[in-house]
Motif scaffolding. Structure first.
Motif, PDB file in Angstrom:
ATOM      1  N   UNK A  71      33.246  36.670  39.396  1.00  0.00           N
ATOM      2  CA  UNK A  71      33.808  36.471  38.115  1.00  0.00           C
ATOM      3  C   UNK A  71      34.192  35.008  37.687  1.00  0.00           C
ATOM      4  N   UNK A  72      35.399  34.592  37.314  1.00  0.00           N
ATOM      5  CA  UNK A  72      35.885  33.370  37.095  1.00  0.00           C
ATOM      6  C   UNK A  72      36.225  32.831  38.469  1.00  0.00           C
ATOM      7  N   UNK A  99      31.965  28.025  31.240  1.00  0.00           N
ATOM      8  CA  UNK A  99      32.130  28.780  29.856  1.00  0.00           C
ATOM      9  C   UNK A  99      32.271  30.093  30.180  1.00  0.00           C
ATOM     10  N   UNK A 100      31.817  30.559  31.450  1.00  0.00           N
ATOM     11  CA  UNK A 100      32.411  32.134  31.715  1.00  0.00           C
ATOM     12  C   UNK A 100      33.672  31.977  32.446  1.00  0.00           C
ATOM     13  N   UNK A 101      34.516  31.136  32.480  1.00  0.00           N
ATOM     14  CA  UNK A 101      35.895  31.232  33.226  1.00  0.00           C
ATOM     15  C   UNK A 101      36.546  32.228  32.525  1.00  0.00           C
ATOM     16  N   UNK A 102      36.552  32.585  31.199  1.00  0.00           N
ATOM     17  CA  UNK A 102      37.398  33.483  30.421  1.00  0.00           C
ATOM     18  C   UNK A 102      36.854  34.706  30.266  1.00  0.00           C
ATOM     19  N   UNK A 103      36.014  35.336  31.195  1.00  0.00           N
ATOM     20  CA  UNK A 103      35.506  36.648  31.435  1.00  0.00           C
ATOM     21  C   UNK A 103      36.867  37.275  31.676  1.00  0.00           C
ATOM     22  N   UNK A 104      36.384  38.935  31.478  1.00  0.00           N
ATOM     23  CA  UNK A 104      37.517  39.686  31.832  1.00  0.00           C
ATOM     24  C   UNK A 104      37.442  39.853  33.274  1.00  0.00           C
ATOM     25  N   UNK A 105      38.655  40.110  33.964  1.00  0.00           N
ATOM     26  CA  UNK A 105      38.850  40.159  35.219  1.00  0.00           C
ATOM     27  C   UNK A 105      38.118  41.328  35.866  1.00  0.00           C
ATOM     28  N   UNK A 113      43.125  33.657  30.508  1.00  0.00           N
ATOM     29  CA  UNK A 113      42.014  33.779  31.203  1.00  0.00           C
ATOM     30  C   UNK A 113      41.605  35.280  31.367  1.00  0.00           C
ATOM     31  N   UNK A 114      42.716  36.294  31.492  1.00  0.00           N
ATOM     32  CA  UNK A 114      42.203  37.718  31.388  1.00  0.00           C
ATOM     33  C   UNK A 114      41.994  38.250  29.869  1.00  0.00           C
ATOM     34  N   UNK A 115      42.206  37.465  29.019  1.00  0.00           N
ATOM     35  CA  UNK A 115      41.857  37.959  27.720  1.00  0.00           C
ATOM     36  C   UNK A 115      43.195  38.872  27.371  1.00  0.00           C
TER      37      UNK A 115
END
Length: 782
Positions: free
Chosen positions: A365-366, A305-311, A454-456
């Motif tokens: 991160x992701x 669920x944390x895979x879409x955190x900011x890079x 993924x990088x929002x």
């Protein structure tokens, strides 16, 4: 390595010049402020973001095994495991407050009492000699005691905010149940130690209260190792069978919220022969796999669920490589030679094939970072490779090949790799635009879209990717898929760009679906409405046409009707189609031209345009009775205007009904004894002139003669100077007499046959001038 992974260069590498990485480092842990390095000589050295020395202090008498950052009572504390003498029997756990050794903000420095003299500290590191010499742990205790079997400590982990487990090393006035400070921050942490004999020891370590501002108390020097207290641990048995030893190679603590709101604590244990999980509340052991790992630091907690955190969020939480923000879907990942295995607290969840002899596993991160090593069979040369994997999208985002890897840590937005010979390389993710360009060159538009999300990335960037993807699909002839991509560009891509590509008659279905979406989102112009309606008419899809009109704001009650049902308040000369999602005037014109008169009538009525409704009823549907019924609902002035414009067709087809309507308009409302007329006009005093309608009777002169006679007989005795001060009625009367004289002098006064049905036999007619003249004469005599 698996061939299913695509290789990219999404990470740039840069060597750190002139760094001060200790040459005999045994362990390391970064946090936001510094990097803590444990050394073979028992000291801990602190480095800044440039890997320059900040401070150094003696932590253990012989060797440092492991260091972990903890945040307790809003303080960054450093937990260290080490030995005071050769061997493992003197292993100790110590908790350090190193904030006094780090550079303070200018405001804090100015407010500090008394000057401080800085010089080189231990091992030549800059810092305060006094502070380094006086450095004492805030907590310390022996790992092994009289009732604890001694073994080498092979792994360690710690986590804040978990329910207390086993004994607690707390101040005398504190209780072991006190796990949170007054401000809600964690006050204690659970520490787990894995042993070479397959046992796991658990402790609850509570931080002391911070010193009050202005306090002059100094920490008392600790006694020797032999005089340190021993904290009896809670013991967990991870051995495969009684009497068999399998070293614990990895530990991961996990806490997830339960349906009741409480936090459930679990401990993953990876030994040389098994993978297990323990429920810390009940002590229940679950064997997840009859395989383990033989290399330390090859297991980590990963949360999909944390895979879409900011890079940019690559720094580990509190410097603990096994500490992530876990969720209900958190998984244990174990790196074995054949692949990466994932586990829940109950069972194995899956496997990703990634071959290679594993040395290290951590998260960035992701991304997942895997360090592999190999030995050449001919000359025995060793080599290592750092792989940065994006498991969700199955790609290698970056890699670094080197002779050997001594350490790797996720710190300060990148990955720091310490190579053999003391070289440090920093790997950092490149900008998203660079990654997208590389993906576009390989026509990987779907992957580019996933990477951007993924990088929002913002909406305009996403739309740009969708446009490029749509262009590529269109060029390959996959028009349906191309249109699906173009639909995602609304609000960003000009609609004309898409429409020009699909104007071909063979693509009319794609064009129709795009135009429908434009109208649904409120982005359609009048030209778009025209084009969509033309598409419907060319397709001869009446069902879709009707559905579009109903979806666009036409009331359901209006749709099945042919005759208008609106009242005079909704049908006006300049009614607005505020509720419609398209340009009503354009729609009516297109529908009438295409022959869809019924649908045009629905739109005209929904738009509140009485003139449009009358045009359709008379010119397209020849529904003269319905037109007359609508005219009766309109105000007198509007009714007169409409009859001037289109009354000739009504007079020709319905002479008697139309003439009756004109009689009412040309007589003052007060003369006519009609309550219905008064209620509809609501006191309107508009009176029309017969001369305005004379041109309507070119085909029916007899009806005009009767109209003039009726008006003269009706108004002659009802007009007075008081009611008509401008003598308008006298002028109208003179005109009527002239018109009548011309009609009387005509030799042949013959009407043409009406176009429509005549009045029903036996129905009373308002056009009987002889009877009206007799009634007028009788009224005058009375």
């Amino acid at each position: 390595m698996s061939f299913a992974f695509k290789k990219f260069r999404f990470f740039s590498s840069a060597e750190v010049p002139g760094h001060a990485w200790p040459p005999h480092t045994t362990c390391s842990a970064p946090n936001k402020a510094c990097m803590a390095c444990g050394c073979e000589n028992g000291s801990i050295q602190l480095l800044d973001e440039s890997f320059q020395p900040l401070a150094s202090f003696a932590a253990h008498g012989y060797r440092v095994f492991e260091v972990i950052w903890l945040e307790l009572r809003n303080q960054q504390l450093l937990l260290s495991l080490g030995s005071e003498e050769p061997g493992y029997s003197t292993s100790t756990l110590k908790l350090w407050d190193v904030s006094k050794l780090l550079p303070q903000p200018a405001s804090a420095t100015a407010a500090a009492a008394g000057p401080t003299t800085s010089s080189n500290g231990a091992d030549g590191f800059p810092g305060s000699n006094t502070a380094a010499a006086a450095m004492q742990p805030v907590k310390a205790f022996k790992v092994f005691g009289p009732r604890t079997s001694e073994a080498e400590v092979t792994s360690m982990t710690a986590k804040e905010g978990l329910p207390a487990v086993g004994s607690s090393m707390s101040p005398p006035a504190a209780t072991s149940a006190s796990m949170s400070s007054t401000d809600g921050s964690p006050a204690a942490a659970v520490v787990a130690l894995g042993m070479a004999n397959g046992m796991v020891y658990l402790y609850t370590l509570e931080a002391p209260l911070p010193a009050a501002p202005g306090s002059k108390g100094r920490p008392q020097p600790l006694a020797s190792h032999h005089q340190l207290p021993h904290l009896p641990p809670t013991k967990l048995n991870a051995r495969p069978d009684p009497g068999e030893d399998a070293a614990v190679m990895g530990l991961v603590l996990l806490a997830v919220p339960s349906p009741t709101g409480a936090r459930l604590s679990s401990l993953f244990v990876v030994t040389e022969s098994q993978t297990l999980s323990f429920n810390l509340a009940s002590g229940t052991k679950t064997i997840l796999d009859h395989q383990g790992v033989r290399t330390p630091h090859c297991c980590v907690l990963r949360s999909p669920s944390q895979q879409h955190q900011n890079e940019h969020q690559h720094s580990p939480v509190q410097g603990n490589s096994n500490a992530v923000v876990e969720g209900a879907d958190s998984l244990l990942m174990v790196a074995r030679d054949e692949g990466l295995y994932e586990y829940t607290t109950d069972t194995r969840a899956g496997c990703t094939v990634f071959e290679g002899s594993k040395q290290l596993l951590l998260t960035l991160g992701r991304f997942v970072v895997v360090v592999t090593h190999e030995v050449s069979g001919d000359v025995g040369a060793r080599s290592a490779t750092v792989h940065i994997l994006d498991l969700k999208h199955r790609l290698v985002a970056g890699s670094l090949s080197t002779g050997s890897v001594e350490a790797a840590a996720a710190a300060w937005g990148g990955l720091a790799v310490v190579q053999g010979g003391g070289k440090i390389t920093i790997l950092k993710e490149v900008d998203l635009t660079v990654q997208l360009d590389a993906l576009f060159r390989r026509s990987l538009h779907k992957l580019a879209l996933d990477i951007a999300r993924a990088h929002n990335a913002d909406a305009s960037t996403i739309a740009g990717i969708q446009q490029k993807w749509g262009d590529a699909l269109y060029d390959k002839g996959e028009f349906d898929l191309a249109m699906a991509a173009y639909k995602e560009t609304l609000h960003h891509l000009e609609p004309s760009y898409v429409l020009r590509r699909f104007l071909d008659a063979q693509r009319i279905h794609n064009l129709t679906s795009y135009l429908e979406l434009l109208h649904e989102k409120g982005l359609a112009s009048a030209d778009h409405t025209t084009l969509l309606l033309n598409c419907y008419t060319k397709l001869k899809d009446v069902a879709k046409l009707d559905a579009f009109i109903l979806r666009s704001g036409v009331p359901q009650a209006a749709a099945p009707r042919t005759a208008p049902s609106a009242s005079a308040s909704t049908l006006t000369p300049g009614g607005a189609a505020a509720g419609l999602k398209f340009d009503a005037e354009t729609a009516v014109k297109v529908l009438r031209t295409a022959g869809y008169h019924r649908q045009a009538l629905w739109v005209a009525e929904a738009a509140g345009q009485a003139d449009w409704v009358l045009d359709i009823l008379m010119e397209d549907l020849a529904a003269y009775d319905d037109a007359l019924a609508l005219l009766e609902k309109l105000p007198r002035a509007h009714r007169a205007f409409a009859l001037k414009r289109m009354g000739q067709a009504l007079v020709t087809s319905r002479p008697e009904a139309t003439t009756k309507a004109l009689m009412e308009l040309c007589c003052p409302p007060a003369i006519l004894d009609s309550s219905a007329q008064h209620s509809q006009d609501k006191g309107t005093s508009f009176t029309a002139s017969v001369s305005d309608f004379a041109h309507l009777y070119t085909r029916t002169p007899t009806a005009l003669m009767l109209l003039c006679e009726f008006i003269l007989n009706t108004t002659a005795s009802s007009v007075s100077p008081v009611s008509d001060p401008q003598h308008t009625s006298l002028a109208n009367e003179a005109t009527l007499y002239h018109t009548l004289l011309e009609l009387y002098l005509m030799e042949h006064l013959v009407d043409q046959e009406p176009l429509g049905d005549q009045q029903a036999p036996g129905a009373p007619s308002p056009l009987e001038p002889g009877q009206q003249q007799q009634e007028q004469q009788q009224s005058k005599q009375q």
